[in-house]
Write an enzyme that holds these catalytic residues in place. Structure first.
Site, PDB file in Angstrom:
ATOM      1  N   VAL A 151       0.828  -1.206   0.000  1.00 14.73           N
ATOM      2  CA  VAL A 151       0.000   0.000   0.000  1.00 14.73           C
ATOM      3  C   VAL A 151       0.866   1.262   0.000  1.00 14.73           C
ATOM      4  O   VAL A 151       0.542   2.259  -0.633  1.00 14.73           O
ATOM      5  CB  VAL A 151      -0.968   0.003   1.205  1.00 14.73           C
ATOM      6  CG1 VAL A 151      -1.738   1.312   1.290  1.00 14.73           C
ATOM      7  CG2 VAL A 151      -1.935  -1.170   1.108  1.00 14.73           C
ATOM      8  N   CYS A 152       1.996   1.201   0.696  1.00 20.68           N
ATOM      9  CA  CYS A 152       2.898   2.361   0.783  1.00 20.68           C
ATOM     10  C   CYS A 152       3.380   2.777  -0.609  1.00 20.68           C
ATOM     11  O   CYS A 152       3.440   3.964  -0.940  1.00 20.68           O
ATOM     12  CB  CYS A 152       4.092   2.031   1.674  1.00 20.68           C
ATOM     13  SG  CYS A 152       3.635   1.474   3.328  1.00 20.68           S
ATOM     14  N   SER A 153       3.751   1.781  -1.418  1.00 20.79           N
ATOM     15  CA  SER A 153       4.305   2.053  -2.746  1.00 20.79           C
ATOM     16  C   SER A 153       3.236   2.348  -3.793  1.00 20.79           C
ATOM     17  O   SER A 153       3.407   3.223  -4.636  1.00 20.79           O
ATOM     18  CB  SER A 153       5.134   0.860  -3.230  1.00 20.79           C
ATOM     19  OG  SER A 153       6.225   0.621  -2.385  1.00 20.79           O
TER      20      SER A 153
END
Length: 198
Positions: free
Chosen positions: A85-87
């Site tokens: 999700v971060c990327s």
């Protein structure tokens, strides 16, 4: 084969449990109106850079005063570089809206994670986001611990990490604070949501 499936199921259950525990905890160290600088005294972050840049700077760190004092800053924290999700969502939601943040008078948009600055640098370059977002490592999680924003993600082999969160900080004073219920969610900490709150 059946034992592998059972092992995988146990790991997922453990991971899910750690997220539920995280969701039930209270975030009491900071809130809207808190002074971020006094909440994390003597804490500094490590600006994303190559190893050679780290050596040439004698491994210098950046004080929170230098990041926040006299500035309007949007900061977001996330569990880790190179994670899903971060990327795919969190960083792009700020990178793709950088002009809108600047138009609202924001001096800088900062991403911080419990990673070293060299990993953060490689990740920022991979995402082609260094020109829009400032990336910092919180190597020992001291920044997030000071704000009571750590979570144990050992079930995912990540150890102590940051919750997924975002804040609008004006001259060190927290004006807006969003913390996801669990680190895997992406509902309130993204760039579009923040833009609507400033």
């Amino acid at each position: 084969m059946a034992s592998m499936a059972m092992k995988s199921s146990t790991i997922l259950k453990s991971f899910s449990t750690s997220f539920r525990v995280a969701a039930s905890r209270a975030f009491s160290s900071i809130s809207v109106g808190s002074d971020l600088l006094s909440s994390a005294p003597d804490v500094s972050l490590q600006k994303a850079r190559s190893w050679d840049d780290g050596v040439s700077s004698k491994f210098a760190t950046t004080s929170l005063h230098d990041i926040f004092k006299g500035k309007k800053v949007v900061i977001f924290g996330l569990p880790g570089a190179y994670t899903g999700v971060c990327s795919s969502q969190h960083v792009p939601s700020y990178k793709n809206n950088i002009d809108k943040f600047k138009a609202k008078g924001i001096n800088s948009v900062v991403c911080v994670a419990v990673n070293d600055p060299y990993v953060m640098n490689g990740w920022a370059e991979k995402l082609d986001a260094k020109d829009a977002v400032e990336f910092y490592g919180d190597v020992d999680a001291s920044f997030h611990k000071s704000l009571d924003l750590t979570v144990d993600l050992s079930a995912a082999l990540l150890g102590t990490r940051s919750h997924r969160w975002s804040a609008y900080v004006d001259d060190g004073n927290i004006k807006v604070l969003n913390v996801e219920k669990v680190p895997s969610e992406f509902k309130v900490s993204g760039g579009d949501h923040m833009l609507a709150q400033i």
